[in-house]
Design an enzyme around this catalytic site. Sequence first.
Site, mmCIF file in Angstrom:
data_model
loop_
_atom_site.group_PDB
_atom_site.id
_atom_site.type_symbol
_atom_site.label_atom_id
_atom_site.label_comp_id
_atom_site.label_asym_id
_atom_site.label_seq_id
_atom_site.Cartn_x
_atom_site.Cartn_y
_atom_site.Cartn_z
ATOM 1 N N ASP A 13 0.365 -1.487 0.041
ATOM 2 C CA ASP A 13 0.261 -0.108 0.018
ATOM 3 C C ASP A 13 0.662 1.045 -0.061
ATOM 4 O OD1 ASP A 13 -2.104 1.885 0.530
ATOM 5 O OD2 ASP A 13 -2.666 0.729 2.328
ATOM 6 N N ASP A 103 -3.431 2.009 -5.019
ATOM 7 C CA ASP A 103 -2.316 2.857 -4.824
ATOM 8 C C ASP A 103 -2.043 1.760 -3.748
ATOM 9 O OD1 ASP A 103 -4.590 2.848 -2.970
ATOM 10 O OD2 ASP A 103 -3.361 4.918 -2.807
ATOM 11 N N GLU A 104 -2.755 0.055 -4.097
ATOM 12 C CA GLU A 104 -2.473 -0.593 -3.017
ATOM 13 C C GLU A 104 -2.779 -2.162 -3.788
ATOM 14 O OE1 GLU A 104 -5.539 -2.043 0.069
ATOM 15 O OE2 GLU A 104 -6.647 0.369 -0.496
#
Length: 415
Positions: A13, A103-104
Amino acid sequence: MFVSARATILHADLDAFYASVEQRDDPWLRGKPVVVGGGVVLAASYEAKAYGIKTPMPGRAARALCPHVISIPPRMDAYSQASREVFAIFDRVSPVVEGVSIDEAFLDVSGLRRISGEPSDIAAHLRATVMAEVGLPITVGVARTKFLAKVASGVAKPDGLLVVPPEGELDFLHPLPVERLWGVGKVTAATLHAHGLRSVADIANESESDLISLLGRATGRHLYALATGHDPRPVHRRRRRSMGAQHALGRGAHSIESVDATLQLLVDKVAARMRRAHRIGRTVVLGLRFADYTRATRSRTLGVPTARTDVLSNTARALLESARPLIADRGLTLIGVAVTNLDGEGIEQLELPFDEPVPSADPGSNETTATHRPIDRHALDTVLDHVHCRFGAGALTSATLLGRDHSEGVPMLPD
């Protein structure tokens, strides 16, 4: 479902993603409280979070908490590019990557021990690679299940690495507040707190039937399973079932030409994304939001799946034309287009040009009269894609779209 006896699932993350990209690109912002967005906070650096700034907090409230906070306008293209670079690293690290957001992602590294080392070594290498190649901090949690890996990354933030060994899962999980459990929002947390359930251990010590009585069958069973360490969901690649884009028009009157141009811009973006991802689709969906905040959709299924811009555009325009009476009556504040029923192979069945005119000879002349030949739309789309990839989407466009914003918009998961 088989769950590994070893901690082989990674949850990676990126930390304060938008804000971190801004601090990476402007060294003056590093170490300072930074928020991305003006009217609404889209992201906040950890220096800003220390003042209590959260997303999606109004910008005025953020400035009240931290008068010297620095507001940066969003640069969606930069965030999209950073996301693509990070996901490319994910794919190099593991063959099984499940994107959760831009983003993860979850990574399954089981079976890679002899190639890449222990999961903790892989996680450390991943963090170092993302920092070296993309310049962004990333936190990684390692555990036996997806849920525990995600909780571990949350506890390890910012810019950390935490491994939860199988024998220590409950010792790690049970002291945490109930809000750490997937599915526990403000309403569910308030219900649990009202009944004296504040930690994960409190949930685990309740019977499943009591939780079902309190929260309902689905939520009760779900939370009891997580609190007792059960999460059989595997990491798996997910492909999009649809691709779409939308644009808020704002309140007030909008000309037919303006709406039509906006729709064309959206179709161009969606069709280009489909071709980049080697996907073709069969159903075109038009989404509308009216001035009274009601919504409506119109859809049409094509005879064959395609990613051709002209076919998708003509279909979307026909749907818009059928909705004109409704738009005239209610007003229009948002328009969107999506293509569903996607085919994962991206192989389009080409049509034979039976209707193509044949060159004709002028009687009494040795010369052949050239007739108009239809444009090869597949070739045209390919050329436009290459030009846009190299010079930007606005470098070559139709006259009706001159001066319009051709940026990618809000970043999305890789297709």
